[in-house]
Design an enzyme around this catalytic site. Structure first.
Site, mmCIF file in Angstrom:
data_model
loop_
_atom_site.group_PDB
_atom_site.id
_atom_site.type_symbol
_atom_site.label_atom_id
_atom_site.label_comp_id
_atom_site.label_asym_id
_atom_site.label_seq_id
_atom_site.Cartn_x
_atom_site.Cartn_y
_atom_site.Cartn_z
ATOM 1 N N LYS A 49 1.175 -1.296 0.050
ATOM 2 C CA LYS A 49 0.217 -0.053 0.009
ATOM 3 C C LYS A 49 0.761 1.234 0.187
ATOM 4 O O LYS A 49 0.508 2.079 -0.566
ATOM 5 C CB LYS A 49 -0.773 -0.127 1.552
ATOM 6 C CG LYS A 49 -2.169 -0.730 0.488
ATOM 7 C CD LYS A 49 -2.810 -1.489 2.167
ATOM 8 C CE LYS A 49 -3.412 -2.408 2.667
ATOM 9 N NZ LYS A 49 -4.452 -2.777 3.990
ATOM 10 N N GLN A 93 -4.243 -2.020 10.243
ATOM 11 C CA GLN A 93 -4.116 -3.252 9.904
ATOM 12 C C GLN A 93 -5.066 -4.156 10.484
ATOM 13 O O GLN A 93 -4.648 -4.659 11.105
ATOM 14 C CB GLN A 93 -2.461 -3.547 9.108
ATOM 15 C CG GLN A 93 -2.383 -4.087 8.526
ATOM 16 C CD GLN A 93 -2.939 -4.096 6.645
ATOM 17 O OE1 GLN A 93 -2.875 -3.661 6.003
ATOM 18 N NE2 GLN A 93 -3.697 -5.415 6.264
ATOM 19 N N ASP A 116 -10.788 1.376 4.303
ATOM 20 C CA ASP A 116 -11.376 0.750 3.962
ATOM 21 C C ASP A 116 -12.764 0.025 4.002
ATOM 22 O O ASP A 116 -13.138 -0.746 3.900
ATOM 23 C CB ASP A 116 -10.493 -0.223 5.329
ATOM 24 C CG ASP A 116 -9.496 -0.286 4.955
ATOM 25 O OD1 ASP A 116 -9.295 -1.378 3.992
ATOM 26 O OD2 ASP A 116 -8.557 -1.286 6.324
#
Ligand code: NAP
Length: 271
Positions: A49, A93, A116
């Protein structure tokens, strides 16, 4: 002839548009990624990312916290980033250590910075097909991949294997929002092969290397492989690509299929 759904190619094509959009902003958007602990897989995903984000013109700030961090401390750090106007998106994460509640942590991210799309506010919007919802990146990426190859979704029979929020469940909902007829399978599903074979589009997200052999698929089907597994240091999907690709009409490879689409979708979610 078999069609390969090439996620890298599609990502590169969509990256151009995204880069232009970012350049027009006049300032660099910023993504903040929190990692708790040092899970090797998570570190690899974060690295991907960061590399991609910086390539297209984002600032990517990576904050690693020790496994012993308490919930209130992590939430306080998230709140600082919520309040920081230079920050466009925040990710925590997953997976988190068991001491931290993933729902409470995800919900600490302000909904407009929830890159997300996994906070309760966003998930609700997504599940009621509110067009302002931030669509979870993997689900969004798969739809973009099929759209790029002009694969029709509305009215098609889609079978999704896997029901986690981050993958199977979100993917199923994304197809439902696009007017597909969706079946969701999981570890308790009876006659799994019948369900997978009857689909026009089969999406698998179970996390079992090469589990779906050619007797799970039918001729002409579109197969999307979400799985990321390792066999002797080599990455492979949930599908036995070598044999399944001889049968189906189109298939996404691993690596190079859904993975790159997930990464670009995450950045699209912040624009
Ligand atoms: P997960 O939380 O472990 O969920 C796995 C799902 O598969 C569960 O719903 C489970 O059913 C189902 N399942 C397991 N064995 C099965 C079987 N034999 N038959 C039918 N269903 C079975 O994993 P996840 O987070 O969803 O991830 C799945 C895979 O996708 C992993 O390889 C992960 O690395 C990958 N992934 C890739 C991306 C990407 O961007 N490419 C993004 C997210 C995840 P139950 O619910 O009944 O237990």
């Amino acid at each position: 002839m078999i069609k390969i759904l090439d996620g890298k190619k599609v990502r590169d094509s969509l990256s151009e548009k995204l880069r232009e959009k970012i350049a027009k902003l006049g300032k660099k958007p910023k993504l903040v990624i929190f990692q708790v602990g040092n899970d090797e897989r998570s570190s690899t995903y974060i690295k991907q990312k960061k590399i991609f984000g910086e390539k297209i013109g984002f600032d990517v700030e990576y904050i690693q916290l020790d496994n012993t961090v308490v919930e209130s401390e992590l939430i306080s750090k998230i709140n600082q980033k919520n309040a920081d106007e230079s920050v466009s998106g925040i990710i925590v994460q997953m997976p988190l250590p068991e001491s931290l509640n993933p729902v409470r942590i995800t919900d600490a991210i302000s909904p407009e910075k929830d890159a997300d799309g996994l906070s309760s506010v966003n998930i609700k919007k997504f599940f009621v097909n509110d067009k302002s919802a931030i669509v979870p990146a993997t689900a969004k990426g798969i739809i973009s991949l099929l759209d790029f190859y002009k694969i029709k979704i509305a009215g098609k029979k889609v079978t999704v294997v896997g029901r986690s929020l981050i993958a199977g469940r979100s993917i199923a909902n994304a197809f439902l929002n696009r007017d597909a007829t969706v079946t969701v399978c999981h570890s308790k599903t009876k006659n799994l092969k019948e369900e997978t074979k009857s689909a026009d589009i089969l999406v698998v997200a179970v996390g079992k290397a090469k589990f779906f052999k050619k007797d799970f698929v039918k001729k002409g089907q579109v197969v999307v492989d979400v799985g990321i597994n390792k066999i002797k240091d080599k990455i492979c999907g949930d599908v036995d690509f070598k044999n399944v690709s001889k049968v189906v009409g189109a298939i996404s490879p691993v690596p190079g299929g859904v993975g790159p689409m997930t990464v670009i979708s995450l950045f699209e979610n912040m624009m």
